[in-house]
Structure formats: C-alpha cells, structure tokens
Design a protein around this motif. Structure first.
Motif, PDB file in Angstrom:
ATOM      1  N   ASN A   1       0.832  -1.202   0.000  1.00 36.54           N
ATOM      2  CA  ASN A   1       0.000   0.000   0.000  1.00 36.54           C
ATOM      3  C   ASN A   1       0.879   1.270   0.000  1.00 36.54           C
ATOM      4  OD1 ASN A   1      -2.518   1.330   0.154  1.00 36.54           O
ATOM      5  ND2 ASN A   1      -2.399   1.456   2.384  1.00 36.54           N
ATOM      6  N   LYS A   2       0.251   2.404  -0.204  1.00 30.93           N
ATOM      7  CA  LYS A   2       0.886   3.731  -0.162  1.00 30.93           C
ATOM      8  C   LYS A   2       1.904   3.932  -1.290  1.00 30.93           C
ATOM      9  CE  LYS A   2       0.216   4.190   4.853  1.00 30.93           C
ATOM     10  NZ  LYS A   2       0.594   4.874   6.062  1.00 30.93           N
TER      11      LYS A   2
ATOM     12  N   LEU B   1      -5.304   5.716  -0.891  1.00 28.04           N
ATOM     13  CA  LEU B   1      -5.560   7.151  -0.905  1.00 28.04           C
ATOM     14  C   LEU B   1      -6.025   7.618  -2.291  1.00 28.04           C
ATOM     15  CD1 LEU B   1      -5.073   9.347   1.317  1.00 28.04           C
ATOM     16  CD2 LEU B   1      -3.109  10.037  -0.054  1.00 28.04           C
TER      17      LEU B   1
ATOM     18  N   SER C   1      -7.985   1.591   5.719  1.00 29.86           N
ATOM     19  CA  SER C   1      -8.170   2.453   4.547  1.00 29.86           C
ATOM     20  C   SER C   1      -8.385   1.607   3.297  1.00 29.86           C
ATOM     21  CB  SER C   1      -6.943   3.344   4.316  1.00 29.86           C
ATOM     22  OG  SER C   1      -6.646   4.087   5.463  1.00 29.86           O
TER      23      SER C   1
ATOM     24  N   ARG D   1      -4.261   8.839  11.619  1.00 32.15           N
ATOM     25  CA  ARG D   1      -2.801   8.895  11.595  1.00 32.15           C
ATOM     26  C   ARG D   1      -2.200   8.335  12.872  1.00 32.15           C
ATOM     27  NH1 ARG D   1      -1.009  12.063   7.769  1.00 32.15           N
ATOM     28  NH2 ARG D   1       0.874  12.630   8.870  1.00 32.15           N
TER      29      ARG D   1
ATOM     30  N   GLY E   1      -2.764   2.084  16.082  1.00 34.05           N
ATOM     31  CA  GLY E   1      -3.668   1.382  17.005  1.00 34.05           C
ATOM     32  C   GLY E   1      -5.101   1.864  16.914  1.00 34.05           C
TER      33      GLY E   1
ATOM     34  N   THR F   1      -7.725   0.624  14.912  1.00 31.92           N
ATOM     35  CA  THR F   1      -8.687  -0.485  14.940  1.00 31.92           C
ATOM     36  C   THR F   1      -8.466  -1.303  16.209  1.00 31.92           C
ATOM     37  OG1 THR F   1      -8.582  -0.534  12.536  1.00 31.92           O
ATOM     38  CG2 THR F   1      -9.518  -2.484  13.612  1.00 31.92           C
TER      39      THR F   1
HETATM   40  N1  LIG Z   1      -0.329   8.311   1.449  1.00 38.59           N
HETATM   41  C1  LIG Z   1      -1.131   7.308   1.800  1.00 38.59           C
HETATM   42  N2  LIG Z   1      -1.622   7.261   3.039  1.00 38.59           N
HETATM   43  C2  LIG Z   1      -2.417   6.212   3.348  1.00 38.59           C
HETATM   44  C3  LIG Z   1      -2.746   5.193   2.433  1.00 38.59           C
HETATM   45  N3  LIG Z   1      -3.527   4.289   3.067  1.00 38.59           N
HETATM   46  C4  LIG Z   1      -3.682   4.736   4.325  1.00 38.59           C
HETATM   47  N4  LIG Z   1      -3.025   5.890   4.492  1.00 38.59           N
HETATM   48  C5  LIG Z   1      -2.933   6.699   5.728  1.00 38.59           C
HETATM   49  O1  LIG Z   1      -2.247   5.934   6.710  1.00 38.59           O
HETATM   50  C6  LIG Z   1      -2.797   6.208   8.007  1.00 38.59           C
HETATM   51  C7  LIG Z   1      -3.194   4.894   8.677  1.00 38.59           C
HETATM   52  O2  LIG Z   1      -4.281   4.337   7.978  1.00 38.59           O
HETATM   53  P1  LIG Z   1      -5.234   3.230   8.634  1.00 38.59           P
HETATM   54  O3  LIG Z   1      -6.118   2.704   7.545  1.00 38.59           O
HETATM   55  O4  LIG Z   1      -5.884   3.746   9.861  1.00 38.59           O
HETATM   56  O5  LIG Z   1      -4.139   2.129   9.011  1.00 38.59           O
HETATM   57  P2  LIG Z   1      -4.334   0.718   9.749  1.00 38.59           P
HETATM   58  O6  LIG Z   1      -3.333  -0.206   9.166  1.00 38.59           O
HETATM   59  O7  LIG Z   1      -5.754   0.295   9.688  1.00 38.59           O
HETATM   60  O8  LIG Z   1      -3.910   1.130  11.234  1.00 38.59           O
HETATM   61  P3  LIG Z   1      -4.270   0.406  12.639  1.00 38.59           P
HETATM   62  O9  LIG Z   1      -5.764   0.282  12.717  1.00 38.59           O
HETATM   63  O10 LIG Z   1      -3.705   1.362  13.622  1.00 38.59           O
HETATM   64  O11 LIG Z   1      -3.563  -0.906  12.618  1.00 38.59           O
HETATM   65  C8  LIG Z   1      -3.970   7.168   7.773  1.00 38.59           C
HETATM   66  O12 LIG Z   1      -3.504   8.492   7.997  1.00 38.59           O
HETATM   67  C9  LIG Z   1      -4.314   6.963   6.316  1.00 38.59           C
HETATM   68  O13 LIG Z   1      -4.904   8.111   5.700  1.00 38.59           O
HETATM   69  C10 LIG Z   1      -2.211   5.285   1.112  1.00 38.59           C
HETATM   70  O14 LIG Z   1      -2.407   4.442   0.236  1.00 38.59           O
HETATM   71  N5  LIG Z   1      -1.405   6.356   0.860  1.00 38.59           N
END
Ligand SMILES: Nc1nc2c(ncn2[C@@H]2O[C@H](COP(=O)(O)OP(=O)(O)OP(=O)(O)O)[C@@H](O)[C@H]2O)c(=O)[nH]1
Ligand SMILES: [Mg+2]
Length: 366
Positions: free
Chosen positions: A104-105, A139, A170, A185, A188, A190
C-alpha cells in the motif's frame, strides 16, 4: 453492539475506557438509524483528534487469535517503510495460510520510479510468486479495482493483517467504497476484528488491529508524534556528497558520518517524510551540538525528550552504487555513486537493513 469504526464493544459506563458512548447519544443515533460510533472514533473521524490514548496494544499473541477467523491472508505493507512493515515474526505465524501481499501507499514513492520497477523490486524482496503481489494506494485508488477483481477470483474470505498504520482499514474502505471504518494517523486505531462485506463480489474481508512493533524509529515516539512523522505527501529526496569529517543528521535519531578513508567522494540520496529535518555539518560541530539540537533543530522527536534517555549504537557500512540502507520507521539512504563507507549512530532498538536499491542509481539528476 460493536462500534462501526473500530470494532470494539460499545459501553455507556466508563468514559475513559474503549467503546464509550454516552447513553443519550447512543439512543439518538439508534432512533435516527445512523451508524453508531464510540466517542474515540467520533473525534478521530470528525476532528482528527485522539481524545484518549488507547491502551490496547496488539501483539503477535492477539494476532494468533484472529488467525483462527478464516480464509486467506491479505498481508498489508507500507511501501514507504518496506522493511519496517515486512515482518518475519508475523509471517512465521502465517505459514498455514495462503498469503497475498498488498503493498500500500505506492503514492508516497517518487514519481521517477515506475510502477513496473517497484513491482519487480518488491517481488525480488518478498521472494513470492508475482501473482501474489499487488501494489495499491488506498488514498488515490491505484490498484483497488484490480485488487477487487483478484480477491473475487481467488477466494471468499480474507483477513487483512499487518503492523499499525500501514492502511489496512483504509484499504477496506477503498474496496467497499465507504468510509465506515475509522482510519487515522494514530497507530492502534482499529481495536477489534470487523468483517467487511464486499457485496457485489460475494466475499468478506476481516479488518484486524495492527500489530505493534518495537524496532522502528516511529516506535520511539509518542502516539501524537507518530502521527506527525507519517508522510502527508511523496517522500522528500535530498541529494548529498559524502566528504570525510562531515556528518548528516536525519532528524535527531539518525546520525550518518562519512568514514575517513580513501574512497572517492560518494553521492547519496536520502528519502524521508517531509517532517524529518535533514542537516549536514562538520563532524566536530555535530559532536558538540547533537544533544541541544535533539528535538528542537533536529526533528523527530517533535516534542521534548532527551537524547541521554536512550541507549545508542553505532554501525559501520560499506555500500556500493545502487544499494540502500533502510532505517525502520523513518526512510532510507540510496547510494547514487559508491563505494561509500559510513557509520550510522542511532538508538539501539532501531533496525537497519542493507538492500538492493528500490531507486536505480541513475534516476535523478543532481
Ligand atoms: N499516502 C497514503 N496514506 C495512506 C494510504 N492508506 C492509508 N493511508 C494513511 O495511513 C494512516 C493509517 O491508515 P489506517 O487505515 O488507519 O491504518 P491501519 O493499518 O488500519 O492502522 P491500525 O488500525 O492502527 O492498525 C492514515 O492516515 C491513512 O490516511 C495510502 O495508500 N497512501
Ligand atoms: Mg485499522
């Protein structure tokens, strides 16, 4: 009843505990037929604010319990912190499962590096068949439709797994074209496993809480400092020459010194989030100023902490053109013209990896 945003059981009794919602708001939401969110999710979602630091730190033990859930694994990684999110300890728990990798990202990587190059590089790093590796950006939507079709073709149930903040939730929101799950941002976010139904595809993907780590630079920061470090845009590139008696700081935690030898002058790039201060200086000035610059001129850390509170190590590397030295939870050094001999001083807990370059040596003009 569970919170739609983070999956935790809702409760109306303990205002500081997970899942709290006041009875009044709960009743209003239920009678309006609106989704019910706990107070913590509500303030993260609507104000980007973390009201209460959650005290549920998810470990590998928790993950083992979720793995009983069902189906194949979607192992989600953050391409801007590849080695920090590609974890042998997690993957060793997944040996009985079919694992699909979602990198991802991808939007955070430099434009000069082509998607096809990233994919070839990643397959080489992961050492898995090409079909199991998907590049994505939750994103900007890159790769989401093809991931959707791929998931539909390959199974009915999946569990999304990975460390905190890689974008698991996301990704699921992108796949379901909704914003129901809370993303933030803060690491933790979820708190419990939640099934997400991809109705048209007839499949279910379970979101899980991210596993906490301890070997990333980000792990040395408070939760709110971690949210500052997370990149908001493409990684910044800094190009530098390596001269002896010179030192480069990548924030307060990483000091890079040219090792005084007979190497010709090397050139390297640093790839770091925009919030990391990069500073080059004479090594003697670095010796004198590091303590006072730590957390003020050199960030991260972004909020007060002392360098003396940490245990430090120094590691020496000889790197060739095209190689990279990755710093978990921060960024990496790419050698554009080697060989380069350097020493890196950093906190003991942070892991470094020498790897084949994601960025080719001739990519950037100086
Ligand atoms: N630039 C960018 N940011 C992303 C992308 N996907 C997620 N983010 C950002 O990364 C951060 C974490 O995203 P989450 O979806 O909450 O991540 P998670 O893996 O579910 O995190 P936990 O629930 O804490 O384990 C957020 O600020 C999102 O906006 C992406 O593809 N690109
Ligand atoms: Mg999440």
């Amino acid at each position: 009843m569970k919170c739609k945003g983070c999956g935790v059981e809702l409760q109306t009794v303990d205002e500081t505990g997970p899942g709290y919602i006041s009875e009044k708001v709960l009743n209003e939401r239920l009678s309006d037929g609106r989704p019910v969110l706990c107070k913590r999710c509500f303030s993260m979602k609507h104000y980007g604010r973390l009201d209460a630091e959650n005290n549920l730190v998810h470990s590998l033990e928790n993950l083992k319990a979720y793995l009983k859930t069902t189906g194949d694994i979607l192992y989600v990684m953050d391409l801007s912190d590849f080695n920090g999110t590609f974890r042998g300890d997690i993957l060793s728990l997944l040996t009985d499962h079919r694992v699909h990798y979602v990198l991802n990202k991808v939007d955070l990587l430099p434009l000069e590096v082509k998607i096809e190059e990233i994919k070839i590089w990643a397959i080489d790093m992961l050492k898995v068949p090409e079909r199991r590796v998907r590049l994505a950006s939750s994103l900007n939507g890159y790769g989401i439709n093809s991931l959707y079709a791929y998931l539909k073709e390959n199974g009915e149930n999946y569990t999304a797994v990975g460390v905190t903040n890689v974008g698991k939730s996301s990704l699921l929101n992108a796949l379901t074209r909704s914003s129901e799950i809370t993303v933030s941002r803060f690491p933790g976010t979820t708190l419990e496993v939640t099934p997400q139904r991809l109705e048209r595809a007839g499949i279910t993907v379970y979101d899980t809480p991210g596993v906490f780590t301890s070997d990333r630079v980000s792990d040395l920061l408070s939760v709110s400092d971690q949210s500052v470090l997370l990149p908001r845009k493409k990684l910044e590139r800094y190009t530098m020459q390596f001269h002896s008696e010179r030192t480069v700081f990548a924030g307060g935690f990483v000091r890079i010194d040219a090792v005084n030898n007979s190497d010709p002058v090397g050139i390297f790039h640093l790839f770091m989030p925009e919030s990391v201060s990069i500073h080059e200086t004479n090594s003697s000035i670095a010796d004198a100023q590091w303590d006072s610059w730590f957390g003020s001129f050199l960030k991260p850390p972004f909020t007060g902490s002392a360098r003396s509170a940490l245990t430090w190590k120094r590691e020496r590397y000889s790197l060739k053109t095209g190689q990279e030295l990755h710093v978990n939870g921060l960024g990496w050094i790419n050698i554009a013209k080697g060989p380069v001999s350097l020493s890196v001083t950093l906190p003991e807990s942070v892991r470094l990896t020498v790897r084949k370059g994601l960025v080719g040596p001739k990519k950037f003009k100086r």
